[in-house]
Scaffold this motif. Structure first.
Motif, PDB file in Angstrom:
ATOM      1  N   LEU A  67       0.853  -1.186   0.000  1.00  0.00           N
ATOM      2  CA  LEU A  67       0.000   0.000   0.000  1.00  0.00           C
ATOM      3  C   LEU A  67       0.888   1.235   0.000  1.00  0.00           C
ATOM      4  O   LEU A  67       1.742   1.391   0.867  1.00  0.00           O
ATOM      5  CB  LEU A  67      -0.920  -0.016   1.227  1.00  0.00           C
ATOM      6  N   ARG A  68       0.661   2.121  -0.934  1.00  0.00           N
ATOM      7  CA  ARG A  68       1.539   3.273  -1.109  1.00  0.00           C
ATOM      8  C   ARG A  68       1.048   4.482  -0.316  1.00  0.00           C
ATOM      9  O   ARG A  68      -0.142   4.759  -0.264  1.00  0.00           O
ATOM     10  CB  ARG A  68       1.630   3.610  -2.583  1.00  0.00           C
ATOM     11  N   TYR A  69       1.986   5.202   0.271  1.00  0.00           N
ATOM     12  CA  TYR A  69       1.659   6.444   0.975  1.00  0.00           C
ATOM     13  C   TYR A  69       1.307   7.558  -0.003  1.00  0.00           C
ATOM     14  O   TYR A  69       0.586   8.477   0.331  1.00  0.00           O
ATOM     15  CB  TYR A  69       2.849   6.928   1.818  1.00  0.00           C
ATOM     16  N   ASP A  70       1.822   7.490  -1.220  1.00  0.00           N
ATOM     17  CA  ASP A  70       1.616   8.587  -2.162  1.00  0.00           C
ATOM     18  C   ASP A  70       0.390   8.386  -3.056  1.00  0.00           C
ATOM     19  O   ASP A  70       0.245   9.050  -4.074  1.00  0.00           O
ATOM     20  CB  ASP A  70       2.864   8.816  -3.007  1.00  0.00           C
ATOM     21  N   ALA A  71      -0.523   7.494  -2.674  1.00  0.00           N
ATOM     22  CA  ALA A  71      -1.767   7.311  -3.427  1.00  0.00           C
ATOM     23  C   ALA A  71      -2.595   8.597  -3.334  1.00  0.00           C
ATOM     24  O   ALA A  71      -2.552   9.296  -2.320  1.00  0.00           O
ATOM     25  CB  ALA A  71      -2.553   6.126  -2.867  1.00  0.00           C
ATOM     26  N   PRO A  72      -3.347   8.909  -4.383  1.00  0.00           N
ATOM     27  CA  PRO A  72      -4.172  10.130  -4.347  1.00  0.00           C
ATOM     28  C   PRO A  72      -5.112  10.137  -3.135  1.00  0.00           C
ATOM     29  O   PRO A  72      -5.707   9.125  -2.791  1.00  0.00           O
ATOM     30  CB  PRO A  72      -4.980  10.047  -5.653  1.00  0.00           C
ATOM     31  N   ASN A  73      -5.211  11.277  -2.492  1.00  0.00           N
ATOM     32  CA  ASN A  73      -6.063  11.502  -1.313  1.00  0.00           C
ATOM     33  C   ASN A  73      -5.686  10.663  -0.092  1.00  0.00           C
ATOM     34  O   ASN A  73      -6.465  10.570   0.845  1.00  0.00           O
ATOM     35  CB  ASN A  73      -7.549  11.270  -1.651  1.00  0.00           C
ATOM     36  N   HIS A  74      -4.527  10.043  -0.104  1.00  0.00           N
ATOM     37  CA  HIS A  74      -4.101   9.276   1.069  1.00  0.00           C
ATOM     38  C   HIS A  74      -3.487  10.230   2.087  1.00  0.00           C
ATOM     39  O   HIS A  74      -2.768  11.154   1.718  1.00  0.00           O
ATOM     40  CB  HIS A  74      -3.068   8.215   0.675  1.00  0.00           C
ATOM     41  N   PRO A  75      -3.768  10.024   3.374  1.00  0.00           N
ATOM     42  CA  PRO A  75      -3.170  10.892   4.392  1.00  0.00           C
ATOM     43  C   PRO A  75      -1.634  10.802   4.349  1.00  0.00           C
ATOM     44  O   PRO A  75      -1.101   9.745   4.027  1.00  0.00           O
ATOM     45  CB  PRO A  75      -3.702  10.335   5.717  1.00  0.00           C
TER      46      PRO A  75
END
Length: 153
Positions: A67-75
């Motif tokens: 799971l990526r931290y830089d996904a759109p709208n991810h905290p």
């Protein structure tokens, strides 16, 4: 409820602070984030399939998910918080952990879960965003969180 509010307020402070440099230079050798979440399951393959098929977890060929931290709208931060052993916050689960997954659209996500027969335990909205709770097939409580948007979508 009080503990969740404290945890989410901490996240809010972290999100407002943004990336920065500490007042004093820190020596090397410190924790930079969570590298993984690992737990035991009665049937790991079946549980992984449920997370893939029901929650949409993007499983890799090795059986886990990245799971990526830089996904759109991810905290921009992950919250780590130890709860008292006597907490009822994880109920009805008897597990000693609960994972909070950030979602981009709570209504769409819960609608998809409804088509998969997943019961929503509870929903709540507060100053930090929207929350919902479900159980996985092994009885682990899952917290879903749509963070409060700071700008219109």
């Amino acid at each position: 409820m009080k503990i969740r509010a404290i945890a989410v307020l901490c996240l809010g402070v972290l999100m407002m602070a943004g990336p920065g440099v500490s007042a004093s230079a820190e020596p090397a050798g410190h924790i930079t984030g969570v590298g993984g979440i690992f737990f035991k399951a009665k049937d790991p393959k079946a549980l992984a399939a449920w997370y893939r098929d029901v929650l949409g977890m993007p499983l890799e060929v090795w059986g886990g998910a990245k799971l990526r931290y830089d996904a759109p709208n991810h905290p921009p931060a992950l919250i780590w918080n130890a709860f008292p052993a006597t907490t009822n916050y994880f109920a009805p689960s008897t597990s000693e952990f609960m994972i909070n997954y950030a979602v981009d659209d709570m209504d769409a996500f819960l609608a998809r879960l409804g088509t998969k027969g997943v019961a929503i335990l509870k929903r709540a909205d507060d100053a930090n965003g929207r929350f919902a709770w479900v159980l996985d097939p092994e009885g682990n409580k899952i917290e879903l969180w749509e963070p409060k948007r700071t700008t219109p979508p």
